[in-house]
Design a protein around this motif. Structure first.
Motif, PDB file in Angstrom:
ATOM      1  N   ALA A 201      38.340  92.047  -7.413  1.00 27.29           N
ATOM      2  CA  ALA A 201      39.129  92.612  -8.506  1.00 27.29           C
ATOM      3  C   ALA A 201      38.602  92.145  -9.854  1.00 27.29           C
ATOM      4  N   GLN A 203      38.541  88.993 -10.899  1.00 27.36           N
ATOM      5  CA  GLN A 203      39.465  87.976 -11.399  1.00 27.36           C
ATOM      6  C   GLN A 203      39.406  86.727 -10.515  1.00 27.36           C
ATOM      7  N   VAL A 254      44.867  82.754 -14.795  1.00 26.20           N
ATOM      8  CA  VAL A 254      44.021  83.893 -14.439  1.00 26.20           C
ATOM      9  C   VAL A 254      42.867  84.024 -15.426  1.00 26.20           C
ATOM     10  N   HIS A 256      39.460  86.523 -16.109  1.00 28.36           N
ATOM     11  CA  HIS A 256      38.861  87.808 -15.737  1.00 28.36           C
ATOM     12  C   HIS A 256      37.340  87.755 -15.817  1.00 28.36           C
ATOM     13  N   VAL A 304      40.124  86.696  -6.544  1.00 30.30           N
ATOM     14  CA  VAL A 304      41.071  87.785  -6.292  1.00 30.30           C
ATOM     15  C   VAL A 304      40.292  88.989  -5.775  1.00 30.30           C
ATOM     16  N   ASN A 305      40.577  89.339  -4.533  1.00 32.18           N
ATOM     17  CA  ASN A 305      39.969  90.514  -3.923  1.00 32.18           C
ATOM     18  C   ASN A 305      41.064  91.519  -3.590  1.00 32.18           C
ATOM     19  N   MET A 306      40.668  92.739  -3.339  1.00 37.41           N
ATOM     20  CA  MET A 306      41.658  93.778  -3.035  1.00 37.41           C
ATOM     21  C   MET A 306      41.045  94.783  -2.065  1.00 37.41           C
ATOM     22  N   THR A 329      46.293  92.915  -6.394  1.00 35.71           N
ATOM     23  CA  THR A 329      46.347  91.803  -7.336  1.00 35.71           C
ATOM     24  C   THR A 329      47.793  91.320  -7.460  1.00 35.71           C
ATOM     25  N   HIS A 331      49.805  90.724 -10.033  1.00 38.45           N
ATOM     26  CA  HIS A 331      50.398  90.773 -11.367  1.00 38.45           C
ATOM     27  C   HIS A 331      51.729  91.524 -11.465  1.00 38.45           C
ATOM     28  N   SER A 382      49.896  97.128 -10.516  1.00 41.27           N
ATOM     29  CA  SER A 382      49.665  95.689 -10.584  1.00 41.27           C
ATOM     30  C   SER A 382      48.356  95.368 -11.303  1.00 41.27           C
ATOM     31  N   LEU A 383      47.318  96.125 -10.979  1.00 40.92           N
ATOM     32  CA  LEU A 383      46.029  95.929 -11.637  1.00 40.92           C
ATOM     33  C   LEU A 383      46.153  96.169 -13.136  1.00 40.92           C
ATOM     34  N   GLY A 386      48.002  93.239 -14.892  1.00 36.74           N
ATOM     35  CA  GLY A 386      47.146  92.071 -15.101  1.00 36.74           C
ATOM     36  C   GLY A 386      46.239  92.233 -16.297  1.00 36.74           C
TER      37      GLY A 386
END
Length: 459
Positions: A201, A203, A254, A256, A304-306, A329, A331, A382-383, A386
């Motif tokens: 992601a 992050q 967090v 980025h 952070v992976n998705m 994510t 967020h 959510s993405l 964030g």
């Protein structure tokens, strides 16, 4: 005699909640849980649950137990405070009390609560690492599940609740991609193979816990906070809130890295982080953030992976739920909650009297129809949340971290406007529950074999 046999791969939060849902709504289903680990442990720290999620757990009879371990001490009403914090003269730009009850927890305590409420904990089998499955076609055919130790089990339904690195998802999408290749659909096969592994992601989250009893007395905020704080800055933000009945402050910082978005991250997904690495990312920030940094003894670093938007959560007699299907994510604080909604719906559907081995694929397609669009919508929101917490709005593309730290480029008017947008991104969960979709799905399952209206989601 059991109506169906269900093999659940994974004994994390969603695997356990799904078992609880089966115990309530499908008591004649024989479920077994297969967990790769030799003992049940949990990673992570704090977790916040919103009203939609609390509705699911209340439906499962857990409300009284949840109140005993919630981090909200005096009230379930949570005050949410946003600050512009990447400068020494930081300031609050939004301060509001959420209209609906929220609860915060330590993840390990939540997992223990779920375990303690299982009526059949002996059905959890440890040291069983999933490797593959074979579906035997036909109305009486079963799915054969294979484990690394060479053992196999037979089941009518296989459910992958094995998290973001899901082996069940990998096996499912390998089979789907191979079938597309054999049919000469190479482009489709390539897209299907892209669903096997999670992607970055862009992050990293540094997580830590501060025990507050020895240090909180007489201290100003943040160490004595009873609310949820979001400290925002350009390309970074930090969230802090109490858990474990207020005894512990949960912190997530967090950072980025946009250049990593969509790539396969080959580094460690979790690792201990040097304190200096975290502190360096927040030099010159809000004195409240500085206070957190000074009192944090250790940090862990999480990549952070998705999971990419999957074209389906199901294939035949196999289904995915939770992070295996839609890891997102953090967020919106909704990842676990979306998984719990999967569990509630699928448990209710499998408990219907007319559900048999031969119509399981149709039942699972109904589950997929109602749950997949909602979960993927929430993942997208959510993405976006964030990015806004870290002032990564395209409108601010010309604003550098240095400019923001100097108080330039991000106006109070912009912050007032963006705080409204951030709250609007949460509108999907206000005053709503998963139950209308559950009822619509139940109606479809009860009508299998007859004429029915086109499927529609309530969101």
């Amino acid at each position: 005699m059991s109506k169906l046999t269900v093999a659940i791969v994974g004994a994390g939060l969603c695997g356990l909640v799904f078992a609880l849902a089966l115990e309530k709504y499908a008591p004649d289903v024989d479920y077994q849980i297969y967990e790769a680990a030799a003992e049940l442990t949990t990673a992570g720290a704090g977790i916040g649950l919103q009203p939609r999620t609390l509705f699911v757990l209340r439906e499962l009879g857990l409300e009284e137990a949840l109140l005993k371990i919630s981090g909200t001490i005096d009230s379930q009403r949570v005050t949410l405070v946003y600050r512009k914090s990447d400068q020494r003269d930081a300031f609050t730009f939004n301060h509001s009390s959420l209209d609906e009850p929220q609860m915060t927890f330590h993840r390990a305590e939540l997992q223990k609560l779920f375990l303690d409420h299982l009526r059949r904990p002996e059905r959890i089998h440890l040291g069983k690492r999933f490797t593959s499955y074979t579906q035997h076609q036909g109305p009486n055919g079963q799915t054969e599940v294979h484990f690394k130790d060479g053992s196999t089990v037979q089941c009518d339904v296989l459910v992958g609740a094995d998290g973001i690195k899901s082996g069940v998802r990998g096996a499912m999408y390998t089979k789907l991609a191979d079938a597309a290749t054999e049919a000469g659909h190479d482009e489709e096969a390539q897209k299907l193979r892209s669903c096997i592994r999670a992607v970055s992601a862009g992050q990293f989250v540094y997580r830590g816990l501060i025990e507050r009893e020895p240090i909180a007395e007489g201290k100003p905020r943040p160490l004595n906070m009873s609310h949820l704080m979001i400290y925002g800055g350009k390309n970074h933000h930090l969230i802090a809130y109490p858990i474990s009945q207020g005894r512990i402050l949960n912190v997530a910082a967090v950072v980025h890295r946009p250049e990593l978005v969509g790539t396969i991250y080959e580094g460690p997904w979790t690792a201990e982080a040097p304190r200096e690495e975290v502190v360096q990312s927040f030099v010159g920030w809000d004195p409240e953030v500085e206070d957190i940094m000074q009192n944090m003894k250790s940090w862990s670093k999480w990549a952070v992976n998705m999971v990419n938007n999957l074209p389906t959560f199901v294939d035949g007699w196999v289904a995915l739920l939770g992070d295996a299907a839609h890891s997102m994510t953090p967020h919106q604080g909704a990842g676990a909650g979306q998984g719990f909604e999967d569990c509630l719906m699928l448990g209710m559907l499998l408990g219907q009297p007319n559900v048999k081995k031969d119509n399981i694929p149709a039942v699972l397609k109904i589950y997929d129809h109602y749950r997949r669009p909602v979960a993927q919508m929430v993942a997208a929101l959510s993405l976006q949340s964030g990015h806004l917490h870290s002032f990564m709005d395209p409108e601010l593309s010309e604003v550098t971290p240095e400019m923001s730290a100097a108080g330039k480029g991000i106006t109070k008017e912009y912050l007032d406007r963006i705080s409204v947008v951030i709250e609007d991104l949460k509108a999907w969960r206000r005053g709503t529950t998963v139950m209308p979709d559950c009822q619509a799905a139940l109606d479809r399952v009860r009508g299998l074999g007859g004429n029915s209206e086109p499927l529609k989601s309530s969101l």
